[in-house]
Write a protein that holds these residues in place. Sequence first.
Motif, PDB file in Angstrom:
ATOM      1  N   UNK A  97       0.918  -1.158  -0.026  1.00  0.00           N
ATOM      2  CA  UNK A  97      -0.032  -0.240   0.189  1.00  0.00           C
ATOM      3  C   UNK A  97       0.817   1.179  -0.064  1.00  0.00           C
ATOM      4  N   UNK A  98       2.045   1.276   0.949  1.00  0.00           N
ATOM      5  CA  UNK A  98       2.676   2.293   1.150  1.00  0.00           C
ATOM      6  C   UNK A  98       3.834   2.686   0.092  1.00  0.00           C
ATOM      7  N   UNK A  99       4.500   1.487  -0.315  1.00  0.00           N
ATOM      8  CA  UNK A  99       5.707   1.534  -1.113  1.00  0.00           C
ATOM      9  C   UNK A  99       5.727   0.471  -2.171  1.00  0.00           C
ATOM     10  N   UNK A 100       4.806   0.498  -3.184  1.00  0.00           N
ATOM     11  CA  UNK A 100       4.916  -0.597  -4.044  1.00  0.00           C
ATOM     12  C   UNK A 100       6.090  -0.842  -4.729  1.00  0.00           C
ATOM     13  N   UNK A 101       6.464   0.467  -5.341  1.00  0.00           N
ATOM     14  CA  UNK A 101       7.792   0.369  -6.276  1.00  0.00           C
ATOM     15  C   UNK A 101       8.816  -0.157  -5.456  1.00  0.00           C
ATOM     16  N   UNK A 102       8.933   0.048  -4.274  1.00  0.00           N
ATOM     17  CA  UNK A 102      10.061  -0.558  -3.257  1.00  0.00           C
ATOM     18  C   UNK A 102      10.191  -2.238  -3.493  1.00  0.00           C
ATOM     19  N   UNK A 103       9.129  -2.935  -3.489  1.00  0.00           N
ATOM     20  CA  UNK A 103       8.854  -4.256  -3.739  1.00  0.00           C
ATOM     21  C   UNK A 103       9.320  -4.331  -4.928  1.00  0.00           C
ATOM     22  N   UNK A 104       8.776  -3.935  -6.149  1.00  0.00           N
ATOM     23  CA  UNK A 104       9.303  -4.314  -7.459  1.00  0.00           C
ATOM     24  C   UNK A 104      10.734  -3.998  -7.643  1.00  0.00           C
ATOM     25  N   UNK A 105      11.271  -3.172  -7.186  1.00  0.00           N
ATOM     26  CA  UNK A 105      12.622  -2.779  -7.513  1.00  0.00           C
ATOM     27  C   UNK A 105      13.379  -3.967  -6.739  1.00  0.00           C
ATOM     28  N   UNK A 106      12.977  -4.263  -5.577  1.00  0.00           N
ATOM     29  CA  UNK A 106      13.590  -5.544  -4.765  1.00  0.00           C
ATOM     30  C   UNK A 106      13.387  -6.894  -5.704  1.00  0.00           C
ATOM     31  N   UNK A 107      12.367  -6.869  -6.323  1.00  0.00           N
ATOM     32  CA  UNK A 107      12.231  -8.144  -7.015  1.00  0.00           C
ATOM     33  C   UNK A 107      13.139  -7.997  -8.317  1.00  0.00           C
ATOM     34  N   UNK A 108      13.142  -6.896  -8.990  1.00  0.00           N
ATOM     35  CA  UNK A 108      14.019  -6.834 -10.104  1.00  0.00           C
ATOM     36  C   UNK A 108      15.715  -7.211  -9.742  1.00  0.00           C
ATOM     37  N   UNK A 109      16.130  -6.655  -8.476  1.00  0.00           N
ATOM     38  CA  UNK A 109      17.487  -6.725  -8.108  1.00  0.00           C
ATOM     39  C   UNK A 109      17.666  -8.220  -7.783  1.00  0.00           C
ATOM     40  N   UNK A 110      16.497  -9.185  -7.053  1.00  0.00           N
ATOM     41  CA  UNK A 110      16.601 -10.574  -6.826  1.00  0.00           C
ATOM     42  C   UNK A 110      16.726 -11.138  -8.129  1.00  0.00           C
ATOM     43  N   UNK A 111      16.171 -10.926  -9.151  1.00  0.00           N
ATOM     44  CA  UNK A 111      15.844 -11.407 -10.396  1.00  0.00           C
ATOM     45  C   UNK A 111      17.046 -11.382 -11.109  1.00  0.00           C
ATOM     46  N   UNK A 112      17.889 -10.199 -11.077  1.00  0.00           N
ATOM     47  CA  UNK A 112      19.360 -10.034 -11.622  1.00  0.00           C
ATOM     48  C   UNK A 112      20.318 -10.953 -11.090  1.00  0.00           C
ATOM     49  N   UNK A 113      20.207 -10.917  -9.669  1.00  0.00           N
ATOM     50  CA  UNK A 113      21.028 -11.740  -9.045  1.00  0.00           C
ATOM     51  C   UNK A 113      21.111 -13.287  -9.335  1.00  0.00           C
ATOM     52  N   UNK A 114      19.728 -13.625  -9.661  1.00  0.00           N
ATOM     53  CA  UNK A 114      19.540 -15.085  -9.920  1.00  0.00           C
ATOM     54  C   UNK A 114      19.482 -15.260 -11.581  1.00  0.00           C
ATOM     55  N   UNK A 115      19.499 -14.468 -12.398  1.00  0.00           N
ATOM     56  CA  UNK A 115      19.588 -14.198 -13.714  1.00  0.00           C
ATOM     57  C   UNK A 115      18.019 -15.135 -14.115  1.00  0.00           C
ATOM     58  N   UNK A 116      17.212 -14.446 -13.561  1.00  0.00           N
ATOM     59  CA  UNK A 116      15.636 -14.812 -13.685  1.00  0.00           C
ATOM     60  C   UNK A 116      15.087 -13.799 -14.807  1.00  0.00           C
ATOM     61  N   UNK A 117      14.480 -14.315 -15.834  1.00  0.00           N
ATOM     62  CA  UNK A 117      13.902 -13.488 -16.909  1.00  0.00           C
ATOM     63  C   UNK A 117      12.401 -13.459 -16.863  1.00  0.00           C
ATOM     64  N   UNK A 118      11.821 -14.110 -15.827  1.00  0.00           N
ATOM     65  CA  UNK A 118      10.309 -13.950 -15.551  1.00  0.00           C
ATOM     66  C   UNK A 118      10.107 -14.138 -13.985  1.00  0.00           C
TER      67      UNK A 118
END
Length: 430
Positions: A97-118
């Motif tokens: 509710x308060x900071x949705x883009x923070x979650x999306x950014x964290x998800x993308x950082x984790x995806x980069x670390x794991x080399x996940x494309x979806x």
Amino acid sequence: MAEHKLLTKDFGTEGVQTLAVYERLGGYQGLREAFRKFTPETLVEEVKASGLRGRGGAGFPTGMKWGFLPKDVFPRYLCCNADESEPGCFKDRELIDENPHQLIEGLLIAAYALQVNVAFIYIRGEYQDQRLLLERCVEEARAAGHIGNDIHGSGFTCDVIVHGGAGAYICGEETALIDSLEGYRGQPRLKPPFPAIKGLYGKPTVVNNVETLSNLPHIVQRGGAWFKAIGTEKSAGTRLFCCSGHINRPGTYEMAMGTPIRELLAEECGGVWKDRSLKAFQPGGGSMQVLLPEHLDLPLDMDAVMQAGSSLGAGAMVFMDETTCMVNVSMRLVDFYHHESCGKCAPCREGTYFESDLMHRLEAGECSLEELNTLADICDNMNGKCFCPLGDTATWFVMSAYKAFSDEFKAHCGAGRCPVRTVRAELVTA
């Protein structure tokens, strides 16, 4: 504490529900720095060095969990577990509710670390407003180039899909979540193989909680050593605690790990309401074992609370005052787990039924002492013998309450009513 507020900073009336505001406050700089400062392998090592542990309940070290993915096996997937259904827990909803883009950014950082494309965000069915908010924010991020092909010229490509559940508590269990994502009925899978080896669509998969991922932009920007310096040796960083029950200021509070529980109750929650005394509390949500006033000086440390016989779990603190009937609380929690059992295995399916039936008769004062003595047998036939942890957790609170308040449980036997609630009613009307 103010300097340690990572996830719940006061942004005033601005709010950060839009990309424009989030970027003006430094949003997505962590993602850019991840590309600039780290390779996927060194980013995994940085998260390991941070000491970040999962905030979804199990408390497993995040970097170590990432390290279980087999090398050179692709495609692989990342799932954000936003299926927040634990009784007393609402922190993930507030983060969205308060900071949705923070979650999306964290998800993308984790995806980069794991080399996940979806990457997927699996969100609880009842969180319809939050799902719509996340879908809008994902589209904002995609339009701005944070999601898609060759993100910020890094050569890394990732798409994000928001998937709504259908309101099943069991889908908070990672393999049931994966089954649901694949379009099947949400039921847990046999482990091993673990999702890191064979997860979504039979490929290596990591499942991380909303709060876990929301920490990543801060770790990338300030460093793993900085995060590790907050909290305790084995419980690093800050953590969100959902506080409810018989307190003056219910809400979500961000605390440095290692802070005494007494400080959380007194200074943040305003103490027990109506000038009453504390009878008991759950430190980690509806499934966790009960703790007593003597445990208030325990630190907010995963291992310390575990050694005391409970767990910080999903970070939901439920406080109960002196008028609380522990049989009644136990009955309501058992009813929840009986309703939410997926029915896949007999110990849970049948055990929660018998457990619920016994607790209802006990609360009504219609249970004999001999019948009460069977409660331990029912729970023993469930704990450690079910397909997934749901059956185990259905026994933890009730058995810990029975142990700590055995006289109260026995006083219900043959009383024809709830003796605790009768006394409470007499106090209120006196």
